[in-house]
Write a protein that holds these residues in place. Structure first.
Motif, PDB file in Angstrom:
ATOM      1  N   GLY A   1       0.819  -1.201   0.000  1.00  0.00           N
ATOM      2  CA  GLY A   1       0.000   0.000   0.000  1.00  0.00           C
ATOM      3  C   GLY A   1       0.852   1.249   0.000  1.00  0.00           C
ATOM      4  N   ASN A   2       0.370   2.255  -0.749  1.00  0.00           N
ATOM      5  CA  ASN A   2       1.034   3.554  -0.778  1.00  0.00           C
ATOM      6  C   ASN A   2       0.045   4.528  -0.145  1.00  0.00           C
ATOM      7  OD1 ASN A   2       1.747   6.143  -1.547  1.00  0.00           O
ATOM      8  ND2 ASN A   2       2.172   5.613  -3.689  1.00  0.00           N
ATOM      9  N   TYR A   3       0.281   4.822   1.169  1.00  0.00           N
ATOM     10  CA  TYR A   3      -0.693   5.648   1.901  1.00  0.00           C
ATOM     11  C   TYR A   3      -0.794   7.042   1.308  1.00  0.00           C
ATOM     12  CZ  TYR A   3      -0.449   2.088   5.589  1.00  0.00           C
ATOM     13  OH  TYR A   3      -0.510   0.919   6.277  1.00  0.00           O
ATOM     14  N   ILE A   4       0.350   7.582   0.875  1.00  0.00           N
ATOM     15  CA  ILE A   4       0.366   8.975   0.415  1.00  0.00           C
ATOM     16  C   ILE A   4      -0.427   9.119  -0.889  1.00  0.00           C
ATOM     17  CG2 ILE A   4       1.862  10.854  -0.337  1.00  0.00           C
ATOM     18  CD1 ILE A   4       4.066   9.489   1.396  1.00  0.00           C
ATOM     19  N   GLY A   5      -0.146   8.211  -1.830  1.00  0.00           N
ATOM     20  CA  GLY A   5      -0.832   8.319  -3.128  1.00  0.00           C
ATOM     21  C   GLY A   5      -2.193   7.669  -3.119  1.00  0.00           C
TER      22      GLY A   5
ATOM     23  N   PRO B   1       1.730   9.766 -11.068  1.00  0.00           N
ATOM     24  CA  PRO B   1       0.524  10.142 -10.330  1.00  0.00           C
ATOM     25  C   PRO B   1      -0.444  10.930 -11.211  1.00  0.00           C
ATOM     26  CG  PRO B   1       2.429  11.392  -9.569  1.00  0.00           C
ATOM     27  CD  PRO B   1       2.924  10.454 -10.602  1.00  0.00           C
ATOM     28  N   GLU B   2      -1.653  11.198 -10.669  1.00  0.00           N
ATOM     29  CA  GLU B   2      -2.718  11.810 -11.475  1.00  0.00           C
ATOM     30  C   GLU B   2      -2.297  13.124 -12.107  1.00  0.00           C
ATOM     31  OE1 GLU B   2      -6.664  12.017  -9.849  1.00  0.00           O
ATOM     32  OE2 GLU B   2      -6.163  10.491  -8.388  1.00  0.00           O
TER      33      GLU B   2
ATOM     34  N   LYS C   1       0.413  14.266 -13.057  1.00  0.00           N
ATOM     35  CA  LYS C   1       1.338  14.162 -14.189  1.00  0.00           C
ATOM     36  C   LYS C   1       0.652  13.542 -15.399  1.00  0.00           C
ATOM     37  CE  LYS C   1       5.666  14.874 -12.268  1.00  0.00           C
ATOM     38  NZ  LYS C   1       6.043  13.872 -11.285  1.00  0.00           N
ATOM     39  N   LEU C   2      -0.413  12.830 -15.140  1.00  0.00           N
ATOM     40  CA  LEU C   2      -1.044  12.078 -16.239  1.00  0.00           C
ATOM     41  C   LEU C   2      -1.469  13.010 -17.350  1.00  0.00           C
ATOM     42  CD1 LEU C   2      -3.489   9.217 -15.378  1.00  0.00           C
ATOM     43  CD2 LEU C   2      -1.575   9.251 -16.935  1.00  0.00           C
ATOM     44  N   LYS C   3      -1.930  14.210 -16.987  1.00  0.00           N
ATOM     45  CA  LYS C   3      -2.429  15.131 -18.002  1.00  0.00           C
ATOM     46  C   LYS C   3      -1.355  15.365 -19.067  1.00  0.00           C
ATOM     47  CE  LYS C   3      -6.325  16.395 -15.792  1.00  0.00           C
ATOM     48  NZ  LYS C   3      -6.363  15.214 -14.933  1.00  0.00           N
ATOM     49  N   ASP C   4      -0.107  15.552 -18.602  1.00  0.00           N
ATOM     50  CA  ASP C   4       0.951  15.823 -19.576  1.00  0.00           C
ATOM     51  C   ASP C   4       1.297  14.542 -20.343  1.00  0.00           C
ATOM     52  OD1 ASP C   4       0.839  17.792 -17.714  1.00  0.00           O
ATOM     53  OD2 ASP C   4       2.667  17.151 -16.676  1.00  0.00           O
ATOM     54  N   ALA C   5       1.056  13.411 -19.701  1.00  0.00           N
ATOM     55  CA  ALA C   5       1.507  12.164 -20.331  1.00  0.00           C
ATOM     56  C   ALA C   5       0.483  11.613 -21.302  1.00  0.00           C
ATOM     57  CB  ALA C   5       1.801  11.137 -19.254  1.00  0.00           C
ATOM     58  N   LEU C   6      -0.657  12.300 -21.446  1.00  0.00           N
ATOM     59  CA  LEU C   6      -1.708  11.704 -22.259  1.00  0.00           C
ATOM     60  C   LEU C   6      -1.314  11.548 -23.719  1.00  0.00           C
ATOM     61  CD1 LEU C   6      -5.374  12.615 -21.545  1.00  0.00           C
ATOM     62  CD2 LEU C   6      -4.237  10.430 -21.709  1.00  0.00           C
TER      63      LEU C   6
END
Length: 1571
Positions: free
Chosen positions: A526-530, A595-596, A598-603
């Motif tokens: 689990g990644n609590y932060i993300g 993470p979310e 960054k996803l916008k740029d990676a689309l």
């Protein structure tokens, strides 16, 4: 929080540590860009040493085990293991798939090799026969296949210096193959005295027919042709695993750890011993070498890749390493640095740098390692061993701190507490021990609550509690450090856990599918932060969930790459990466977490293409949280279209029943009737479960389908023409973009797609063999050359066809969920869309496969069910209509926006030049501009808008619209209610065609003196139809219940209707208003009949086995007929109105007296004498002959006799309408049968003057009108088939020769030598015993040969091949025909005997021979086309049709120089009995001796099989092409003649009809000639 949706973040594969060296060879190469290509687990890797960067190819679904590099060194082919393994050809630069080759191998693909110019690829399977396949890989098409060897094949290579030659080697053999036509023929290498017979591991081909091969003992064997000529002994001291040829010479690598370089003549240049170098170690074994210029790549058994520069050969450069063979389970991450630690069964522990992507430390332990942990300060590293001990090392120099063994079973999990004071050690004997770190690991406590092995541990943040999971899936809690179990749930509630790696617990419920109790998830972190969670499972899949996920079956994103089980997975200390390790593939994968935000740029990085979609939001419980499906769509998804019996099964069923009835006597049966039927008009349109199936042709006719009929409707003349090639429900229809061709797909066990011409109504091509159960969607490409189709099997297979050739180009599994529509991209013929339940997918073709990507919805919406789709103005733009009434607009695979278009589902869309038109369930047609910005106009389908001259009546306002098409100034609309309407652009609506709505149609009655009929259906309507030229519905009335029967009174004024609730009513036949109604029964009223004459009585039969008789005048029940044991099916009155004949469901024929209803017993002799007013009965002696041989499977549902009592029409469960001569006495009468209805025909009725027959289809809801063509009317119709169910034996003549030939069974004589030793005279010569006076059939006798000189014993050295055939006596005339031909204007005669083709020169009496056959030749033909002069085809006897060397084959050869032009290995088991060339000489027709007498058509030059089909169940003697045709041929044989047409890949046949000549009978035909 219930994880309703998948997390919006993403993982991207960044690095893979490892190389597959075990069980693989020759899998490491330099590409043209100087990158290095290899594979590990299920991933192809392209590594650039200059930039230290990896690219990944992820198109495989399981372990890759073979790799080949294209000669231009950019493309790579890889093969995988698996139940249905496939080969991918991909580009090493873009890592995109170019082609997928599948459906040939099973188990796996062991070796691959490209030929010299890279056009063809050869592959070897791992199946029991080690099949060898040759592919035209660009087209994804298999050219040839043959069994390779009985044992494993290790290497295969094309001979780069001779075309069409290959060499393969493996366990104790080497084989030299030649490819000719579609036949791969092997010759085994002869080891002779030169070397020992042994396993050959690798090979390379050189000039002058030389082949070099590496053997298991370290020698190199040199072959010339197929003979071993010399060995190079001691080239290596152990097996040579790899051999690589390049411009400078050859490189070999062996198990002894040496690389040797050789020049082009295989003289040694140099040797490099890797074991002696800096990086070397004892036991290093080379699996792969690649030599390019001054660089050599070496792959080893232990997963290392070395690069050696030749002039510094003692300093190899280690560019990749991974764990060696053995399971990999241990994984830990450093608490403060970007480091990962792994430990494996290879006893090594390794530390990897996640930033430098390199191994920075390695240490070998005494025992296999199963788990690892690093203390919080990063100083100590603890390793749990398989023997129950654990060891603690210092991280900085890998020195041992302590080694403790307290347990006997493997330690599977250990963890340091968050404060660093304790170490918890979980063992497979179900205990956890607690040790103090500062006290030199003294034991503090023990936790013993579990009953099974410990799988996972987690500490609480304050180090006071420990939670464990065990193999039973139990979750337990303990107090630390003593180890007392905590049973009070309240105490645990507030605990915060330092890490979450447990697989059970409330927070991770969602990682389990809804209905599973299996423990196949190996690891969680689990990644609590993300707020995300990663899981690793047994299927090689890594999943990303939201954390916490409380509800079972949460949504996720999944990633593939590992092949088998993923044993462990962890986040790096700063949550930048995820590290996963594979058990069997012992590789380490490093994934970058995006993470979310960054996803916008990676689309713009398109989701990585892969066959298993790597970023699907699917989960096992997709349906849990989806809006309710629309009722209509729901109904449609529940239709299965499965049949108990398919029409394809009939021939086999017939055979089975015939077998059983062999003993029965056969009476001379009546001939079939002289009358015949022609389909005249069909009322109905299939709209309830089909969409977009209605089009205008270019001349303005309308084409659509109903039941099994393709209909072309001419609206000016109100006439219809029919395509009757289908034999079951048509489910989809598409129109060719350029010509008036139509494609229709049907239901069937092996359903076919027919492409036919609307003008001639003839089939152009028939496609089958790729779908199951049915074809639900078809679409043409923009150029009209290709066709896409979708099946209704469980995986909704998508097939792309070249329809003219009938070739399947590509196949893919579409989706688990139903697909409603397929659309091909008008701009790029290789792209298409499919849409259906909760998905839309964008596909592109890759060779023999298709690669699909799910539409990416993003935040704009959810995955809706799509009902229709079209493309827009560019290849990127696409539009789809959803089940909620929206139109989705897509660019590439991304959803751009949605527009609300209709209330309820959008069922149909159509693209226009400048806009779109859509139709929906709301009954509205909408016109849109070209970007769906605004709606330009809407048309509501309402009764008020009907034009005055409209044929028929609209049943309801706003019917659900299922199809729309534009053209000729009108909008054509098809509705769910079975209506076809034409909407004028200005608004008025014309009704063109209509039929009943969904629900079975059973009730049918014809008017006593007018050409009209009435029908009543389960759709709760009663309708009156006009059968005269206006062909329309005259009146309709809605009923409160569905009905199953109706009847006109004798004066035609009243109409009685029986309803499904046991009531019946009488209505005025003109206005359909009620006159009177009764409700005396509970069950369905199944038949209703007025007595003849004045119609005084009405007999009402019901499903509760009674018949009530009513007096019509007084409206009272006057009698009840009792005594039937089952429901009543048919009722008939006699002509006096005093007697009723009744049929029941128990097949009883009963008689009752009217009007009281007393049961009578009448002897059958008397029944015939009674004059019946009507005959609709299906039982009794008079119609015994109407029951087919397979009466157990099918039921005759209806019959009707003409008023002249000559012809009985019947309808049955299989959809056949048949005509019999009446009375049909004797079993299995002869008949004419017609196929147009798809499933059961529920009712048949002649009109009052017998000029027409009206038939009703139950489930296809269609009303068909046939015209009755009397006996004198002699225009033969194609749908006539005079086929009785048993061909009686007494027809035709008899001849002893014919009978004998028919019974010869050809046994196989030429078996290859290793099967059995041969002694003495060959058996096939013994049987012949040629007598001295037997001569070839030529008058001029050739001189007698001198006595053959015998080889005397002294000349031992001379090989046997010195026997030369000089002359053959004999000619095979005993059981062959048409096998002597003149060549060269009569100078030569060509014929055959035994296994030899003979060219006999008439003038000189000399013979020359073709001796390539290995068994008796049975047939011979000569190509008559001037382009192929002296080309001969001969067919031989053979073994099973397994494509091996002993299989039956056809050789095509040149008669003059005896060169083999092509060999066709065929699937005719037993042998080939007839061959014939087509008019152009390019096609060859062959007939087999197998039980079905298969007929096959070949393109012989390419060795390609075009079409094949069972010919006839009796022996076929000759089949010949028409001399002027490439598509038509005739086959003749025992009691039959058939006329065949080749349409695409399908063969269509018609039986020859003899009955038209007086007293002619079907005889056994022996030969055929054309006028």
């Amino acid at each position: 929080m219930a994880a309703r949706s998948a997390p919006n973040c993403h993982l991207r594969l960044e690095w893979v540590y490892g190389y597959r060296g075990h069980q693989c060879r020759n899998n490491l190469y330099y590409t043209a860009a100087k990158e290095i290509v290899y594979f590990v687990a299920g991933v192809g890797v392209v590594y650039s040493p200059r930039e230290h960067r990896q690219k990944f190819y992820r198109g495989h679904s399981d372990d890759i085990i073979s790799l080949a590099l294209h000669p231009e060194r950019v493309l790579v082919a890889t093969g995988q293991v698996g139940k249905e393994p496939y080969i991918c050809v991909w580009d090493s630069y873009t890592v995109q798939t170019i082609s997928i080759l599948k459906d040939a191998h099973t188990h796996g693909i062991a070796c691959l090799a490209f030929d010299l110019d890279g056009q063809r690829l050869v592959s070897v399977g791992l199946d029991s026969k080690n099949a060898v396949c040759v592919w035209d890989w660009k087209r994804g098409k298999m050219l040839s296949m043959a069994p390779g060897h009985t044992d494993r094949i290790f290497d295969i290579s094309w001979d780069l210096y001779q075309p069409n030659k290959l060499v393969s080697c493996g366990v104790k053999h080497i084989k030299f193959w030649s490819l000719c036509g579609n036949a791969l023929t092997p010759k085994r290498g002869v080891f002779g005295k030169t070397g020992d017979l042994q396993t050959i591991l690798c090979l390379a081909c050189a000039r002058d027919e030389l082949t070099y091969s590496g053997a298991l003992n370290g020698d190199i064997y040199v072959w010339k042709g197929i003979n071993l000529i010399r060995t190079i002994q001691g080239a290596h001291t152990a097996g040579i695993f790899s051999m690589n040829a390049c411009e400078e010479g050859f490189a070999t690598g062996g198990r002894d750890g040496c690389i040797r370089l050789w020049d082009l003549t295989f003289k040694p240049i140099t040797v490099i011993d890797l074991r002696e170098t800096d990086q070397g170690y004892k036991g290093l074994s080379v699996r792969s070498v690649c030599w390019r210029g001054d660089h050599i790549l070496v792959g080893t058994q232990d997963s290392e890749i070395f690069e050696i520069v030749v002039h510094e050969r003692n300093k190899p450069f280690l560019i990749m390493q991974g764990h060696c063979e053995g399971e990999l389970w241990a994984l830990a991450v450093h608490p403060t640095k970007p480091l990962a630690v792994t430990g494996s069964d290879d006893r090594s522990v390794r530390i990897w740098s996640l930033i430098d992507h390199a191994l920075i430390a390695r240490c070998n332990m005494e025992e296999p390692i199963r788990c690892a942990a690093v203390n919080v300060d990063g100083i100590h590293l603890a390793l749990g061993m398989k023997d129950g001990s654990f060891t603690v090392l210092r991280v900085r120099d890998m020195t041992e701190v302590v080694h403790i063994k307290d347990r006997k079973e493997a330690i599977h999990e250990l963890k340091y507490s968050p404060d660093g004071t304790y170490l918890a050690v979980g063992c497979n004997d179900s205990s956890v021990d607690i040790y103090g770190v500062a006290q030199r690991y003294k034991k503090f406590g023990e936790c013993v609550g579990s009953l099974s092995f410990i799988t996972h541990l987690d500490w609480s943040s304050d180090s006071r509690y420990l939670q464990t999971n065990d193999g039973n899936g139990k979750r337990l809690f303990y107090r630390m450090p003593g180890g007392k179990e905590v049973t009070n749930k309240e105490e645990i509630k507030g605990v915060h856990w330092a890490s979450w790696t447990c697989v059970s617990g409330l927070e991770v419920n969602g990682i389990w599918p809804k209905y599973s109790d299996i423990n196949d998830i190996n690891s969680v972190d689990g990644n609590y932060i993300g707020q995300v969670l990663v899981t690793a499972d047994d299927y090689g899949i890594i999943k990303l969930f939201r954390y916490p996920c409380l509800r079972k079956g949460a949504k996720f994103k999944k990633y593939i790459g590992h092949s088998a089980h993923v044993t462990n997975i962890r986040w790096s200390h700063d949550y930048q990466w995820v590290i996963s390790i594979g058990g069997a593939d012992h590789s380490v994968f490093q994934w970058k977490f995006i993470p979310e935000r960054k996803l916008k740029d990676a689309l713009h990085i398109a989701p990585q293409e892969s066959l298993a979609d790597s970023n699907s939001d699917e989960s096992d419980s997709d349906l849990s949280d989806v809006p309710e499906l629309d009722s209509e769509i729901e109904q449609e998804t529940q239709l299965t279209y499965r049949r108990q019996v398919y029409k394809e099964d009939l021939p086999q069923l017939k055979e089975q029943y015939k077998e059983r009835q062999k003993g029965g006597t056969s009476k001379r049966r009546e001939r079939a009737p002289g009358n015949s039927l022609r389909l005249h008009f069909v009322h109905g349109y299939r709209g309830y479960d089909c969409r977009s199936n209605l089009f205008y042709t270019q001349i303005g006719e309308i084409v659509y389908h109903v039941a099994a009929v393709g209909v072309i409707y001419n609206r000016q003349q109100n006439t219809q023409r029919f395509y009757l090639g289908h034999d079951d429900d048509i489910l989809c229809l598409a129109l060719h973009p350029l010509k008036d061709y139509v494609a229709t797909g049907q239901v069937g066990r092996d359903p076919s797609i027919h492409i036919w011409d609307t003008e001639t109504v003839k089939p152009l091509s028939v496609l089958k063999g790729c779908h199951q159960y049915g074809v639900c969607a078809v679409d043409f490409s923009a150029d009209g050359k290709r066709l896409a189709s979708v099946g209704i099997d469980d995986s909704h297979t998508i097939v792309l066809w070249d329809w003219k050739k009938g070739e399947k180009l590509s196949v893919a599994r579409g989706s688990k969920d139903k697909i409603f529509v397929v659309k091909m991209n008008p701009y790029v013929p290789d792209k298409l869309i499919t849409a259906g339940i909760k998905h839309v997918k964008f596909w592109r073709r890759a060779g023999g496969g298709l690669i699909g990507r799910k539409g990416y919805v993003g935040t704009l919406g959810k995955n809706d069910t799509m009902m229709c789709a079209v493309y827009g103005w560019t290849e990127e733009m696409a539009f789809s209509g959803t089940s909620t009434g929206d139109v989705c607009i897509w660019r590439d695979v991304f959803l751009v926006k949605t527009v609300k278009a209709h209330d309820g589902p959008v069922f149909s869309m159509h693209a226009l030049e400048k806009g779109f038109v859509t139709g929906g369930k709301d009954g509205v047609v909408a016109l849109w501009d070209d970007s769906f910005e605004r709606c330009l106009k809407t048309y509501a389908i309402k009764r008020a808008a009907l034009a005055p001259g409209s044929k028929g009546l609209l049943l309801e306002d706003n019917p659900s619209i299922r199809a729309i098409s534009l053209g000729h100034g009108h909008i054509l609309v098809g509705t769910k209610n079975g209506e076809i309407l034409e909407v004028d652009k200005s608004g008025p609506i014309t009704l063109l065609v209509q039929g009943h709505m969904e629900g079975e149609v059973w009730g049918l009655a014809t008017h006593p003196y007018l050409p009209i009929c009435a029908t009543v259906s389960d759709d709760k309507t009663l309708r009156i139809w006009d059968l005269s030229p206006s062909h329309c519905m005259l009146a309709v009335r809605k009923l409160k219940k569905g009905g199953r029967c109706c009847c006109f009174s004798p004066d035609g004024k009243a109409l009685a209707v029986g309803l499904n609730d046991g009531s019946f009513l009488m209505a005025n036949a003109d206005t359909l208003e009620d006159l009177v109604s009764f409700h005396h029964r509970k069950d369905i009223i199944s038949d209703i009949r007025f007595s003849p004459g004045s119609g005084k009585y009405l007999a009402v039969a019901s499903h509760d086995s009674f018949i009530d008789i009513y007096n019509v005048m007084s409206s009272k029940r006057v009698g009840i007929c009792k005594g039937a044991t089952s429901y009543i099916t048919h009722v008939d009155w006699d002509i006096r109105g005093k007697l009723l004949q009744v049929n029941t469901g128990a097949k009883e024929q009963l008689f009752f007296e009217a009007p009281r209803g007393k049961k009578q017993t009448i002897p059958s002799v008397e029944v015939e004498k009674i004059c019946w007013a009507s005959w609709t009965s299906v039982l009794g002696l008079c119609c015994e002959g109407i029951w087919p041989v397979i009466g157990e499977v099918t039921d005759i549902t209806a019959s009707c006799l003409t008023s002249d009592k000559m012809v009985l029409a019947t309808g049955d469960d299989l959809g056949f309408v048949k005509l019999f001569r009446y009375p049909a006495k004797g079993k299995f009468g002869k008949f004419k049968r017609y196929v147009a209805h798809s499933t059961h025909v529920t009712n048949v009725r002649w009109t009052y003057d017998d000029s027409m027959l009206v038939t009703l289809g139950g489930a296809d809801m269609s009303l068909m009108v046939w015209t009755n063509e009397m006996e004198g009317y002699r225009e033969k119709r194609p749908c006539d088939s005079e086929e009785s169910d048993t061909d009686s034996e007494e027809d035709g003549g008899y001849d002893s020769d014919v009978t004998r030939e028919n019974e010869i069974s050809y046994t196989i004589r030429a078996l290859s030598t290793n099967i059995r030793p041969m002694f003495g005279v060959k058996p096939h010569l013994q049987q012949k015993e040629p007598s001295v006076d037997e001569r070839p059939p030529v008058s001029r006798a050739p001189p007698r040969p001198e006595k053959l000189q015998t080889n005397n014993v002294g000349k031992k050295k001379r090989p046997i091949e010195d026997l030369v055939l000089e002359l053959v006596f004999g000619y095979r005339g005993r059981d062959c025909r048409n096998n002597v031909h003149y060549l060269n204007d009569g100078d030569d005669i060509i014929y055959h005997t035994a296994s030899i083709g003979i060219l006999h020169n008439v003038a000189t009496g000399t013979q020359s021979f073709y001796q390539e056959h290995n068994d008796d030749i049975l047939c011979l033909t000569v190509n008559q086309h001037p382009k192929f002069i002296n080309v001969v085809a001969t067919g031989q006897v053979g073994d099973l049709a397994d494509m091996s060397a002993t299989a039956p084959s056809i050789h095509i050869w040149d008669a003059m120089n005896k060169q083999t032009l092509s060999i066709l290995r065929c699937y005719h088991s037993k042998g080939v009995c007839s061959v014939s060339f087509s008019a152009t000489g390019k096609l060859l027709l062959s007939v087999g001796l197998d039980p079905e007498h298969t007929i096959t058509i070949w393109r012989w030059q390419e060795g390609a099989k075009i079409a094949s089909r069972a010919g006839h169940n009796r022996r076929i003697f000759v089949a010949e092409f028409r001399p002027d045709s490439d598509s038509q041929f005739v086959s003749v044989g025992v009691k039959h003649v058939k006329f065949w047409t080749l349409a695409g890949r399908a063969l269509l046949s018609k039986k020859g009809l003899v009955s038209t000549l007086e007293d002619a009978r079907m005889q056994t035909m022996l030969a055929v000639a054309f006028e």
